[in-house]
Motif scaffolding. Sequence first.
Motif, PDB file in Angstrom:
ATOM      1  N   LYS A 121      28.755  32.933  38.926  1.00  0.00           N
ATOM      2  CA  LYS A 121      29.293  31.828  39.720  1.00  0.00           C
ATOM      3  C   LYS A 121      29.556  32.217  41.173  1.00  0.00           C
ATOM      4  N   LEU A 122      30.164  33.370  41.375  1.00  0.00           N
ATOM      5  CA  LEU A 122      30.580  33.756  42.721  1.00  0.00           C
ATOM      6  C   LEU A 122      29.430  34.329  43.547  1.00  0.00           C
ATOM      7  N   SER A 123      28.758  35.332  43.023  1.00  0.00           N
ATOM      8  CA  SER A 123      27.700  36.011  43.784  1.00  0.00           C
ATOM      9  C   SER A 123      26.551  35.093  44.214  1.00  0.00           C
ATOM     10  N   PRO A 124      26.156  34.103  43.410  1.00  0.00           N
ATOM     11  CA  PRO A 124      25.055  33.230  43.838  1.00  0.00           C
ATOM     12  C   PRO A 124      25.394  32.279  44.999  1.00  0.00           C
ATOM     13  N   ILE A 125      26.660  32.142  45.356  1.00  0.00           N
ATOM     14  CA  ILE A 125      27.024  31.239  46.449  1.00  0.00           C
ATOM     15  C   ILE A 125      26.388  31.764  47.737  1.00  0.00           C
ATOM     16  N   SER A 126      25.679  30.877  48.432  1.00  0.00           N
ATOM     17  CA  SER A 126      25.026  31.308  49.667  1.00  0.00           C
ATOM     18  C   SER A 126      26.071  31.758  50.690  1.00  0.00           C
ATOM     19  N   HIS A 127      25.704  32.728  51.475  1.00  0.00           N
ATOM     20  CA  HIS A 127      26.525  33.330  52.521  1.00  0.00           C
ATOM     21  C   HIS A 127      27.507  34.370  52.002  1.00  0.00           C
ATOM     22  N   ILE A 128      27.580  34.593  50.680  1.00  0.00           N
ATOM     23  CA  ILE A 128      28.406  35.685  50.169  1.00  0.00           C
ATOM     24  C   ILE A 128      27.569  36.953  50.220  1.00  0.00           C
ATOM     25  N   GLN A 129      28.101  37.946  50.914  1.00  0.00           N
ATOM     26  CA  GLN A 129      27.377  39.201  51.104  1.00  0.00           C
ATOM     27  C   GLN A 129      27.703  40.227  50.019  1.00  0.00           C
ATOM     28  N   THR A 130      28.990  40.416  49.756  1.00  0.00           N
ATOM     29  CA  THR A 130      29.397  41.435  48.795  1.00  0.00           C
ATOM     30  C   THR A 130      30.758  41.087  48.194  1.00  0.00           C
ATOM     31  N   THR A 131      31.015  41.636  47.007  1.00  0.00           N
ATOM     32  CA  THR A 131      32.307  41.445  46.347  1.00  0.00           C
ATOM     33  C   THR A 131      32.826  42.796  45.870  1.00  0.00           C
ATOM     34  N   SER A 132      34.124  42.874  45.691  1.00  0.00           N
ATOM     35  CA  SER A 132      34.762  44.059  45.124  1.00  0.00           C
ATOM     36  C   SER A 132      35.856  43.567  44.178  1.00  0.00           C
ATOM     37  N   THR A 133      35.733  43.915  42.901  1.00  0.00           N
ATOM     38  CA  THR A 133      36.650  43.407  41.886  1.00  0.00           C
ATOM     39  C   THR A 133      37.646  44.485  41.476  1.00  0.00           C
ATOM     40  N   HIS A 134      38.913  44.106  41.458  1.00  0.00           N
ATOM     41  CA  HIS A 134      40.004  44.998  41.051  1.00  0.00           C
ATOM     42  C   HIS A 134      40.756  44.320  39.914  1.00  0.00           C
ATOM     43  N   PHE A 135      41.005  45.046  38.838  1.00  0.00           N
ATOM     44  CA  PHE A 135      41.733  44.488  37.706  1.00  0.00           C
ATOM     45  C   PHE A 135      43.198  44.878  37.785  1.00  0.00           C
ATOM     46  N   VAL A 136      44.075  43.921  37.543  1.00  0.00           N
ATOM     47  CA  VAL A 136      45.514  44.167  37.553  1.00  0.00           C
ATOM     48  C   VAL A 136      45.861  44.863  36.249  1.00  0.00           C
ATOM     49  N   LEU A 137      46.443  46.044  36.357  1.00  0.00           N
ATOM     50  CA  LEU A 137      46.819  46.815  35.172  1.00  0.00           C
ATOM     51  C   LEU A 137      48.240  46.501  34.731  1.00  0.00           C
TER      52      LEU A 137
END
Length: 161
Positions: A121-137
């Motif tokens: 869902k997120l990455s295919p959005i046009s103009h999104i270059q990169t993501t970094s995911t952090h999980f709350v522990l």
Amino acid sequence: MENKLLSLLENDATLTHEQLAKMLEKEVGDIKKMILEYEKQGVILGYKTLIDWDKTSREYVTAIIEVKTTPQPERGFDRIAEKIYNYPEVESLYLISGGFDFAIIIEGKTLREVALFVAEKLSPISHIQTTSTHFVLRRYKDKGVIYGIKPEHDGRETFGE
């Protein structure tokens, strides 16, 4: 007076009109009118209860996703933000400074569910270059509330101690 009323409600939305009127030395009718007007103006957006879900049987995972984008001509970040905040998984979305443009907070049932959200869902959005995911522990404090422990002493005197 305005900020005092809003601060009281933000800290405890369960306060009654009568309690608020007494605390602010106003008439109950005035408090009701003010709150209604704040709701109409969109100053008060809603009322929420903060729950420590770790003390329940609910299984979920919270992720903070940083997103770097290319702002769109004339609309800047707003068009991309609109696409992101319309997903029901998105709990919060912030435009931020620094190396990334957005911070997204989402909840999912599993790590895989969060990963699929990012990938499908997120990455295919046009103009999104990169993501970094952090999980709350673990949550220690959220919206001014300390999780899991009660303060040993809050500074107020109590009888019987």
